[in-house]
Design a protein around this motif. Structure first.
Motif, PDB file in Angstrom:
ATOM      1  N   ALA A   1      41.621  -7.386  24.462  1.00  0.00           N
ATOM      2  CA  ALA A   1      41.210  -8.756  24.179  1.00  0.00           C
ATOM      3  C   ALA A   1      41.558  -9.119  22.739  1.00  0.00           C
ATOM      4  O   ALA A   1      41.298  -8.354  21.823  1.00  0.00           O
ATOM      5  N   GLY A   2      42.152 -10.262  22.532  1.00  0.00           N
ATOM      6  CA  GLY A   2      42.512 -10.731  21.195  1.00  0.00           C
ATOM      7  C   GLY A   2      41.302 -11.236  20.431  1.00  0.00           C
ATOM      8  O   GLY A   2      40.175 -11.220  20.938  1.00  0.00           O
ATOM      9  N   SER A   3      41.536 -11.694  19.188  1.00  0.00           N
ATOM     10  CA  SER A   3      40.410 -12.054  18.321  1.00  0.00           C
ATOM     11  C   SER A   3      39.610 -13.224  18.872  1.00  0.00           C
ATOM     12  O   SER A   3      38.378 -13.256  18.768  1.00  0.00           O
ATOM     13  N   ALA A   4      40.279 -14.204  19.486  1.00  0.00           N
ATOM     14  CA  ALA A   4      39.554 -15.360  20.017  1.00  0.00           C
ATOM     15  C   ALA A   4      38.593 -14.928  21.120  1.00  0.00           C
ATOM     16  O   ALA A   4      37.519 -15.500  21.291  1.00  0.00           O
ATOM     17  N   ILE A   5      38.992 -13.886  21.868  1.00  0.00           N
ATOM     18  CA  ILE A   5      38.122 -13.418  22.952  1.00  0.00           C
ATOM     19  C   ILE A   5      36.937 -12.646  22.368  1.00  0.00           C
ATOM     20  O   ILE A   5      35.817 -12.743  22.867  1.00  0.00           O
ATOM     21  N   GLN A   6      37.194 -11.884  21.284  1.00  0.00           N
ATOM     22  CA  GLN A   6      36.072 -11.174  20.649  1.00  0.00           C
ATOM     23  C   GLN A   6      35.018 -12.165  20.170  1.00  0.00           C
ATOM     24  O   GLN A   6      33.815 -11.910  20.250  1.00  0.00           O
ATOM     25  N   GLU A   7      35.483 -13.322  19.672  1.00  0.00           N
ATOM     26  CA  GLU A   7      34.537 -14.338  19.216  1.00  0.00           C
ATOM     27  C   GLU A   7      33.791 -14.984  20.375  1.00  0.00           C
ATOM     28  O   GLU A   7      32.810 -15.699  20.165  1.00  0.00           O
ATOM     29  N   ALA A   8      34.276 -14.746  21.604  1.00  0.00           N
ATOM     30  CA  ALA A   8      33.600 -15.296  22.780  1.00  0.00           C
ATOM     31  C   ALA A   8      32.152 -14.833  22.834  1.00  0.00           C
ATOM     32  O   ALA A   8      31.280 -15.547  23.329  1.00  0.00           O
ATOM     33  N   ARG A   9      31.882 -13.633  22.287  1.00  0.00           N
ATOM     34  CA  ARG A   9      30.512 -13.106  22.334  1.00  0.00           C
ATOM     35  C   ARG A   9      29.510 -14.093  21.760  1.00  0.00           C
ATOM     36  O   ARG A   9      28.471 -14.358  22.343  1.00  0.00           O
ATOM     37  N   ASP A  10      29.855 -14.640  20.584  1.00  0.00           N
ATOM     38  CA  ASP A  10      28.914 -15.551  19.929  1.00  0.00           C
ATOM     39  C   ASP A  10      28.823 -16.876  20.681  1.00  0.00           C
ATOM     40  O   ASP A  10      27.737 -17.432  20.844  1.00  0.00           O
ATOM     41  N   ARG A  11      29.979 -17.380  21.121  1.00  0.00           N
ATOM     42  CA  ARG A  11      29.948 -18.661  21.844  1.00  0.00           C
ATOM     43  C   ARG A  11      29.174 -18.522  23.150  1.00  0.00           C
ATOM     44  O   ARG A  11      28.352 -19.375  23.500  1.00  0.00           O
ATOM     45  N   VAL A  12      29.415 -17.405  23.865  1.00  0.00           N
ATOM     46  CA  VAL A  12      28.766 -17.220  25.165  1.00  0.00           C
ATOM     47  C   VAL A  12      27.248 -17.081  24.990  1.00  0.00           C
ATOM     48  O   VAL A  12      26.474 -17.684  25.732  1.00  0.00           O
ATOM     49  N   ARG A  13      26.835 -16.304  23.979  1.00  0.00           N
ATOM     50  CA  ARG A  13      25.400 -16.142  23.732  1.00  0.00           C
ATOM     51  C   ARG A  13      24.729 -17.492  23.507  1.00  0.00           C
ATOM     52  O   ARG A  13      23.726 -17.823  24.132  1.00  0.00           O
ATOM     53  N   SER A  14      25.297 -18.290  22.581  1.00  0.00           N
ATOM     54  CA  SER A  14      24.688 -19.587  22.268  1.00  0.00           C
ATOM     55  C   SER A  14      24.716 -20.505  23.476  1.00  0.00           C
ATOM     56  O   SER A  14      23.736 -21.198  23.758  1.00  0.00           O
ATOM     57  N   ALA A  15      25.846 -20.515  24.189  1.00  0.00           N
ATOM     58  CA  ALA A  15      25.969 -21.417  25.340  1.00  0.00           C
ATOM     59  C   ALA A  15      24.952 -21.056  26.418  1.00  0.00           C
ATOM     60  O   ALA A  15      24.321 -21.936  27.013  1.00  0.00           O
ATOM     61  N   LEU A  16      24.760 -19.755  26.651  1.00  0.00           N
ATOM     62  CA  LEU A  16      23.786 -19.337  27.661  1.00  0.00           C
ATOM     63  C   LEU A  16      22.378 -19.790  27.258  1.00  0.00           C
ATOM     64  O   LEU A  16      21.650 -20.385  28.048  1.00  0.00           O
ATOM     65  N   ARG A  17      22.039 -19.521  25.980  1.00  0.00           N
ATOM     66  CA  ARG A  17      20.693 -19.866  25.514  1.00  0.00           C
ATOM     67  C   ARG A  17      20.470 -21.373  25.598  1.00  0.00           C
ATOM     68  O   ARG A  17      19.474 -21.835  26.133  1.00  0.00           O
ATOM     69  N   ASN A  18      21.460 -22.139  25.107  1.00  0.00           N
ATOM     70  CA  ASN A  18      21.279 -23.595  25.054  1.00  0.00           C
ATOM     71  C   ASN A  18      21.420 -24.273  26.413  1.00  0.00           C
ATOM     72  O   ASN A  18      21.175 -25.465  26.537  1.00  0.00           O
ATOM     73  N   SER A  19      21.855 -23.513  27.426  1.00  0.00           N
ATOM     74  CA  SER A  19      21.909 -24.078  28.774  1.00  0.00           C
ATOM     75  C   SER A  19      20.675 -23.672  29.575  1.00  0.00           C
ATOM     76  O   SER A  19      20.598 -23.934  30.776  1.00  0.00           O
ATOM     77  N   GLY A  20      19.743 -22.987  28.910  1.00  0.00           N
ATOM     78  CA  GLY A  20      18.490 -22.634  29.572  1.00  0.00           C
ATOM     79  C   GLY A  20      18.554 -21.338  30.363  1.00  0.00           C
ATOM     80  O   GLY A  20      17.689 -21.078  31.197  1.00  0.00           O
ATOM     81  N   PHE A  21      19.576 -20.531  30.126  1.00  0.00           N
ATOM     82  CA  PHE A  21      19.641 -19.237  30.802  1.00  0.00           C
ATOM     83  C   PHE A  21      19.117 -18.144  29.877  1.00  0.00           C
ATOM     84  O   PHE A  21      18.959 -18.339  28.678  1.00  0.00           O
ATOM     85  N   GLU A  22      18.886 -16.993  30.478  1.00  0.00           N
ATOM     86  CA  GLU A  22      18.391 -15.866  29.680  1.00  0.00           C
ATOM     87  C   GLU A  22      19.545 -14.955  29.291  1.00  0.00           C
ATOM     88  O   GLU A  22      20.442 -14.706  30.097  1.00  0.00           O
ATOM     89  N   ILE A  23      19.473 -14.437  28.068  1.00  0.00           N
ATOM     90  CA  ILE A  23      20.448 -13.422  27.671  1.00  0.00           C
ATOM     91  C   ILE A  23      19.800 -12.075  27.925  1.00  0.00           C
ATOM     92  O   ILE A  23      18.732 -11.794  27.397  1.00  0.00           O
ATOM     93  N   PRO A  24      20.418 -11.259  28.783  1.00  0.00           N
ATOM     94  CA  PRO A  24      19.778  -9.978  29.107  1.00  0.00           C
ATOM     95  C   PRO A  24      19.616  -9.122  27.850  1.00  0.00           C
ATOM     96  O   PRO A  24      20.563  -8.980  27.072  1.00  0.00           O
ATOM     97  N   SER A  25      18.430  -8.598  27.632  1.00  0.00           N
ATOM     98  CA  SER A  25      18.229  -7.758  26.446  1.00  0.00           C
ATOM     99  C   SER A  25      18.588  -6.320  26.808  1.00  0.00           C
ATOM    100  O   SER A  25      17.762  -5.416  26.774  1.00  0.00           O
ATOM    101  N   ARG A  26      19.819  -6.149  27.224  1.00  0.00           N
ATOM    102  CA  ARG A  26      20.347  -4.843  27.633  1.00  0.00           C
ATOM    103  C   ARG A  26      21.758  -4.704  27.110  1.00  0.00           C
ATOM    104  O   ARG A  26      22.267  -5.587  26.428  1.00  0.00           O
ATOM    105  N   ARG A  27      22.396  -3.620  27.467  1.00  0.00           N
ATOM    106  CA  ARG A  27      23.759  -3.396  27.024  1.00  0.00           C
ATOM    107  C   ARG A  27      24.716  -4.064  28.018  1.00  0.00           C
ATOM    108  O   ARG A  27      24.703  -3.778  29.211  1.00  0.00           O
ATOM    109  N   VAL A  28      25.505  -5.015  27.518  1.00  0.00           N
ATOM    110  CA  VAL A  28      26.444  -5.752  28.377  1.00  0.00           C
ATOM    111  C   VAL A  28      27.869  -5.332  28.020  1.00  0.00           C
ATOM    112  O   VAL A  28      28.270  -5.429  26.865  1.00  0.00           O
ATOM    113  N   THR A  29      28.597  -4.815  29.007  1.00  0.00           N
ATOM    114  CA  THR A  29      29.999  -4.433  28.776  1.00  0.00           C
ATOM    115  C   THR A  29      30.897  -5.303  29.641  1.00  0.00           C
ATOM    116  O   THR A  29      30.635  -5.474  30.838  1.00  0.00           O
ATOM    117  N   ILE A  30      31.915  -5.875  28.998  1.00  0.00           N
ATOM    118  CA  ILE A  30      32.837  -6.752  29.725  1.00  0.00           C
ATOM    119  C   ILE A  30      34.232  -6.154  29.669  1.00  0.00           C
ATOM    120  O   ILE A  30      34.725  -5.823  28.587  1.00  0.00           O
TER     121      ILE A  30
END
Ligand SMILES: [Zn+2]
Length: 500
Positions: A37-66
């Motif tokens: 995965a290139g650098s833009a995809i690595q930054e996906a972690r932060d965007r995905v976390r915020s997007a999930l939280r702000n869309s009313g979903f839960e971020i699993p408090s576990r180890r997530v591997t993609i």
């Protein structure tokens, strides 16, 4: 728990399917992305976390591997945000994973959960279709672009929430109507050939070049109208065929240059890069492989004004596309081909000061003139079909009234249709093997071609090019057979003594 979503990556100007595997397991909370995965995809972690939280979903408090599979394919861009976010929801029990197998997902997430467009959606939707899924979800601004691809349902979502609503079956999105090509219209910004006074020979060469898609160079002192004449070619090019329109649009989609409201390009491209352009920008490449000007000119025109001021390695790099119609780019995982079948239009001065061979005094010394002429090295010179040395117009010929643009355009269009009906390709792509009686080259003419080749000491390549130009001259006269006159006119434009 394990879940898998489907997406696609751009490779060159094509798409290839990518599976996004998400594993949510016990362990220290964190999010890891693997699979080249290139650098833009690595930054996906932060965007995905915020997007999930702000869309009313839960971020699993576990180890997530993609894992982005196939893992050996380098991947870039932000379009994996959506499939990663949806995969996390499915792997953490917030969305039924059984609903993910039939829809591909592509889109960048904003921190508030909104879905943003990405480049290359035409190629991505085509890859999704090829992988066998029934539908694809893209960001709304990408909708018309993705819907140019047929036989796959295309859905536009405004946000992560809307995409999840569709996937869960709670609120289905409407499939987009297929985008139909917009009507062809001649470019308004292209100058009219009738604005060019005098210069009968150069005007004729422009007409022949456009009609058969041959490469043309104009040489002459500054201010004589070389650039204007070449720009006229933009307005004279025939419309793109449907299959060509898709090829060209896909390149523009990947380059992020597509008009999102009218994504199917109908006009042949006209690209005129400045002579300071880097080789990479001219032919493409770079860490994130982007189509260069040569590919953006695919099926259209690449115009090099002040052609001899371009870097010599840039001019050399055009050799391959001029011969093969493609650019080859080396990548970590192999070699990539980008389409680049353009028609080359070049303009240059005869010497560094510009006035050699004209009424004004040339100030260049012999060595400078020779070095300048050598810049148009063999490779490029050998690939020119038509060459015209332009002279300053005298008053008398200025008075001759040029014919209207529509007249030349109609002649070009008719010649164009004749080529396609006869052989399915432009005359510039006609191979030596196909120069037979069927294409209007009878035995007498083939002999004449040989004799002319001997007389003018032309290389086989040069002779072949002249024969193709003769075919176009015959087509402009609606002549089924190529005659000696057509051949002799073609040979008058041979690029023999370029520069002083
Ligand atoms: Zn000079």
């Amino acid at each position: 728990m394990l879940a898998e979503t489907l997406s696609a990556a751009v490779v060159g100007v094509d798409g290839t399917p990518v599976r996004v595997e998400v594993d949510v397991a016990f362990g220290l909370p964190g999010l890891t992305i693997v699979g080249l995965a290139g650098s833009a995809i690595q930054e996906a972690r932060d965007r995905v976390r915020s997007a999930l939280r702000n869309s009313g979903f839960e971020i699993p408090s576990r180890r997530v591997t993609i894992n982005l599979a196939p893992a050996d394919l380098p991947k870039e861009g932000t379009g994996f945000d959506l499939p990663i976010a949806v995969g996390i929801l499915a792997a953490s029990g917030q969305l039924d994973p059984g609903r993910l197998g039939d829809t591909a997902l592509v889109g960048e997430l904003a921190l508030d959960g909104g879905l943003r467009p990405v480049p290359g959606v035409m190629a991505l939707a085509a890859a999704a279709r090829a992988s066998g899924v029934a539908g694809i979800i893209v960001a709304e601004p990408n909708l018309a672009e993705a819907a140019t691809v047929r036989e796959i349902a295309v859905f536009g979502a405004a946000s992560l929430g809307a995409a999840v609503g569709h996937l869960s079956g709670r609120r289905l999105l409407d499939a987009a109507e297929p985008t139909s090509p917009s009507a062809w219209r001649p470019p308004e910004d292209a100058p009219d050939l009738s604005e060019v006074l005098g210069q009968r020979v150069a005007r004729r060469a422009v007409e022949i070049a456009v009609a058969g898609r041959h490469n043309l160079a104009l040489c002459g002192p500054p201010g004589i109208g070389k650039t204007l004449l070449l720009r006229c070619a933009a307005g004279l090019q025939p419309p793109l065929r449907d299959d060509e329109a898709i090829e060209v649009s896909r390149i523009y989609s990947v380059a992020g240059l597509v008009d999102r409201s009218a994504p199917l390009v109908r006009r042949r491209p006209f690209r005129a890069p400045h002579h300071t352009i880097s080789t990479q920008a001219l032919v493409g490449g770079g860490p994130r492989i982007r189509p260069g000007e040569a590919s953006l000119a695919h099926r259209g025109v690449l115009m090099l004004d002040e052609a001899l001021h371009f870097r010599s390695d840039a001019l050399d790099a055009l050799r391959q596309p001029l011969e093969a119609g493609t650019v080859t780019i080396a990548r970590v995982d192999g070699v990539l081909f980008l389409p680049a079948r353009f028609m080359l239009l070049a303009a240059f001065n005869p010497c560094p000061c510009g006035w050699s061979g004209s009424s004004r005094q040339c100030r260049c010394d012999e060595g400078a003139r020779r070095r300048y002429g050598a810049r148009l090295s063999g490779p490029l010179r050998d690939r020119l079909d038509l060459y015209v040395r332009m002279e300053t117009v005298v008053t008398a010929s200025r008075a001759t009234r040029p014919e209207a643009k529509a007249v030349a355009a109609a002649r070009i269009q008719a010649a164009w249709c004749r080529q396609l009906e006869r052989q399915g390709i432009p005359n510039s792509e006609l191979s030596l093997a196909r120069m037979t009686a069927e294409q209007g080259f009878d035995a007498d003419l083939l002999h004449l071609i040989d004799r002319r080749g001997h007389r003018f000491e032309l290389s086989p390549r040069r002779l072949h090019r002249a024969a193709r130009v003769a075919r176009t001259i015959a087509d402009l006269e609606a002549s089924a057979a190529v005659s000696a006159q057509h051949l002799d006119e073609a040979l008058r434009y041979r690029p023999e003594e370029i520069a002083a």
